[in-house]
Design an enzyme around this catalytic site. Structure first.
Site, PDB file in Angstrom:
ATOM      1  N   HIS A  56      18.782  68.745 117.581  1.00 39.96           N
ATOM      2  CA  HIS A  56      18.741  70.204 117.649  1.00 39.96           C
ATOM      3  C   HIS A  56      19.673  70.757 116.577  1.00 39.96           C
ATOM      4  O   HIS A  56      20.799  70.288 116.429  1.00 39.96           O
ATOM      5  CB  HIS A  56      19.213  70.711 119.029  1.00 39.96           C
ATOM      6  CG  HIS A  56      19.252  72.208 119.086  1.00 39.96           C
ATOM      7  ND1 HIS A  56      18.131  72.970 119.340  1.00 39.96           N
ATOM      8  CD2 HIS A  56      20.259  73.087 118.857  1.00 39.96           C
ATOM      9  CE1 HIS A  56      18.444  74.246 119.282  1.00 39.96           C
ATOM     10  NE2 HIS A  56      19.741  74.344 118.992  1.00 39.96           N
ATOM     11  N   ASP A  63      16.217  80.751 131.074  1.00 43.71           N
ATOM     12  CA  ASP A  63      16.842  80.993 129.766  1.00 43.71           C
ATOM     13  C   ASP A  63      16.155  82.131 129.019  1.00 43.71           C
ATOM     14  O   ASP A  63      16.821  82.927 128.352  1.00 43.71           O
ATOM     15  CB  ASP A  63      16.813  79.719 128.916  1.00 43.71           C
ATOM     16  CG  ASP A  63      17.438  79.978 127.552  1.00 43.71           C
ATOM     17  OD1 ASP A  63      18.631  80.321 127.533  1.00 43.71           O
ATOM     18  OD2 ASP A  63      16.740  79.890 126.532  1.00 43.71           O
ATOM     19  N   ARG A  98      20.825  88.950 126.959  1.00 40.80           N
ATOM     20  CA  ARG A  98      21.973  88.763 126.050  1.00 40.80           C
ATOM     21  C   ARG A  98      21.725  89.473 124.726  1.00 40.80           C
ATOM     22  O   ARG A  98      22.627  90.068 124.142  1.00 40.80           O
ATOM     23  CB  ARG A  98      22.212  87.260 125.809  1.00 40.80           C
ATOM     24  CG  ARG A  98      22.798  86.556 127.023  1.00 40.80           C
ATOM     25  CD  ARG A  98      22.669  85.046 126.889  1.00 40.80           C
ATOM     26  NE  ARG A  98      23.362  84.563 125.716  1.00 40.80           N
ATOM     27  CZ  ARG A  98      23.055  83.422 125.090  1.00 40.80           C
ATOM     28  NH1 ARG A  98      22.088  82.663 125.519  1.00 40.80           N
ATOM     29  NH2 ARG A  98      23.748  83.067 124.032  1.00 40.80           N
ATOM     30  N   SER A 152      22.312  77.508 127.187  1.00 44.27           N
ATOM     31  CA  SER A 152      20.968  77.875 126.770  1.00 44.27           C
ATOM     32  C   SER A 152      20.323  76.724 125.988  1.00 44.27           C
ATOM     33  O   SER A 152      19.201  76.293 126.272  1.00 44.27           O
ATOM     34  CB  SER A 152      21.049  79.150 125.925  1.00 44.27           C
ATOM     35  OG  SER A 152      19.874  79.379 125.219  1.00 44.27           O
ATOM     36  N   LYS A 159      17.535  73.450 127.762  1.00 47.50           N
ATOM     37  CA  LYS A 159      16.188  73.185 127.258  1.00 47.50           C
ATOM     38  C   LYS A 159      16.065  71.745 126.759  1.00 47.50           C
ATOM     39  O   LYS A 159      15.054  71.084 126.978  1.00 47.50           O
ATOM     40  CB  LYS A 159      15.845  74.182 126.139  1.00 47.50           C
ATOM     41  CG  LYS A 159      15.618  75.600 126.688  1.00 47.50           C
ATOM     42  CD  LYS A 159      15.429  76.633 125.600  1.00 47.50           C
ATOM     43  CE  LYS A 159      16.715  76.992 124.929  1.00 47.50           C
ATOM     44  NZ  LYS A 159      16.699  78.146 124.036  1.00 47.50           N
TER      45      LYS A 159
HETATM   46  N1  URA Z   1      19.724  79.161 120.504  1.00 51.14           N
HETATM   47  C1  URA Z   1      19.410  79.111 121.815  1.00 51.14           C
HETATM   48  O1  URA Z   1      18.446  78.470 122.225  1.00 51.14           O
HETATM   49  N2  URA Z   1      20.200  79.784 122.663  1.00 51.14           N
HETATM   50  C2  URA Z   1      21.282  80.488 122.280  1.00 51.14           C
HETATM   51  O2  URA Z   1      21.946  81.051 123.108  1.00 51.14           O
HETATM   52  C3  URA Z   1      21.574  80.533 120.901  1.00 51.14           C
HETATM   53  C4  URA Z   1      20.779  79.854 120.033  1.00 51.14           C
END
Ligand code: URA
Length: 426
Positions: free
Chosen positions: A85, A164, A171, A186, A190
């Protein structure tokens, strides 16, 4: 289950207290059921923004985010699973090269990705520049492609950590995105729900990154590594420099073309260095005794790339869309390029049409920027520095206005900072 009061939970966090596991579990579940209102969740997010979450709170928060949806079951594959990621950069096309490279090393890479928003591009947008390529796969298709080919890049389905999406939307409109526990939970909810056994995190730091300050990037990396490890996902983070764009190409089709160049043994050195740096960590995480550099150079990774694209309906040999309008930006005088600003180049590519301002906006496959020089290069007066690509004149004008601040010319020699800054593990 005990019923808590949303107001009490908010007040506890507002006053710097610690939330019990039960309170967090109740709150996130009640929010998903519609029993906690958006305005209450917004207040709690702001309280977390200011007062943070302690390690146990963060763990439970992340657990509940994962439990809000499905968890992909990738057990029983004949290859070890490992994913990457990136926190998002400009010209960051590493996934397109790294996923097939790792598959050619013997791993299975379940790369469930998103689309770009703002100045950083999304992996799916890049791959959608390939005619026929399909981003949406069923869970069964993901599993069988992982078994057969070893690499999947596809859209993360709505079933993964669905809370999320709702939290992120709140947010976004309440100025609470930039909170380390909220970002970490977050991202990691995932990735953990996706079912990977191991994970490398490319945490970008610098002008073009979401986080500009190295100390905060380090804190984010450490928090995510701890979360991954405590959920049974072997996780290592690599802090990497995002002051300048990665490679030369910024824009969807332009980046696919550059990725193929790297897969065919050429392409910019920084893209190759970062891909191999991350691949070496991934090989180590899953205990494969293979040198990724050999697999990149002998064409194995490129073969897997073609299979991966074709398996999702894409024509891996297609000529990609090209822009109707092209324009070069030239050096106003002779000198040495002191810097190329990733944020500015990313904004220019976005305004040229490569990115979107709102989730539902379309993106242009062909638009973008080619960076023809790098920090430290000596240039002559009138030498081309950038090439702008756009589908229409309006976008071209917007990109032109932005790119003029993307470079600094001077007379001093420049020493570049390292791309791979620091490795962070438990
Ligand atoms: N990417 C995400 O998936 N979540 C965040 O909060 C910031 C970047």
């Amino acid at each position: 289950m005990t019923n808590f009061s949303a107001v009490d939970v908010i007040a506890t966090k507002r006053d710097g207290g610690t939330l019990s596991d039960g309170a967090i579990t109740w709150l996130l579940d009640a929010y998903m059921r519609g029993d906690v209102a958006d305005e209450q969740m917004s207040s709690l997010l702001m309280a977390i923004f200011f007062n943070g979450l302690a390690p146990q709170e963060l763990r439970t928060w992340t657990d509940r985010m994962i439990a809000s949806g499905e968890r992909l079951d990738l057990q029983g594959l004949s290859r070890p699973t490992v994913d990457k990621h990136s926190t998002g950069g400009v010209g960051d096309k590493i996934s397109l090269i790294l996923a097939p490279l790792m598959a050619s090393c013997g791993a299975a890479v379940p790369q469930l990705s998103g689309r770009g928003l703002g100045h950083t591009g999304g992996t799916l947008d890049k791959l959608e520049a390939i005619p026929g390529w399909r981003a949406t796969l069923t869970n069964n298709e993901i599993r069988s492609q992982l078994e057969a080919i070893g690499a999947v890049i596809c859209a993360a389905g709505p079933g993964l950590a669905p809370v999320d999406r709702r939290l992120y939307a709140l947010r976004d409109v309440t100025a609470t995105v930039e909170s380390i526990p909220l970002i970490s939970s977050s991202i990691m909810s995932k990735k953990i729900a996706e079912g990977t056994g191991a994970l490398v995190l490319d945490v970008k730091v610098g002008r073009g990154a979401f986080i500009k300050d190295p100390a905060r990037a380090r804190e984010l990396a450490t928090t995510m590594v701890t979360l991954g490890t405590s959920h049974g996902v072997a996780t290592i983070a690599q802090l990497t420099n995002m002051d300048a764009p990665l490679g030369r190409a910024v824009g969807n089709a332009l980046e696919v073309t550059e990725s193929v160049e790297v897969l065919r043994g050429a392409g910019p050195e920084d893209v190759r260095e970062l891909t191999l740096g991350l691949a070496r960590i991934m090989v180590e995480l899953v205990g494969l005794d293979v040198d990724p550099e050999i697999k990149l150079d002998d064409g194995s990774a490129y073969d897997v790339y073609r299979q991966m694209i074709q398996a999702q309906g894409g024509d891996s040999d297609a000529v990609l869309a090209t822009a109707k309008f092209r324009e070069t930006v030239v050096a106003p005088r002779a000198g040495i390029v002191q810097s190329v600003d990733a944020l500015c180049v990313g904004m220019a590519a976005w305004r040229l049409g490569a990115g979107r301002a709102r989730k539902e906006d379309p993106v242009s496959a062909a638009a973008g920027v080619l960076c023809l020089v790098r920090e430290g290069n000596e240039v002559e007066a009138k030498q081309p520095l950038f090439e702008l690509h756009a589908d229409d004149v309006e976008h071209l004008v917007r990109g032109r206005d932005t790119i003029k601040d993307a470079f600094v010319l001077g007379d001093n020699a420049v020493t570049s900072s390292p791309l791979l800054i620091e490795r962070i593990e438990k």
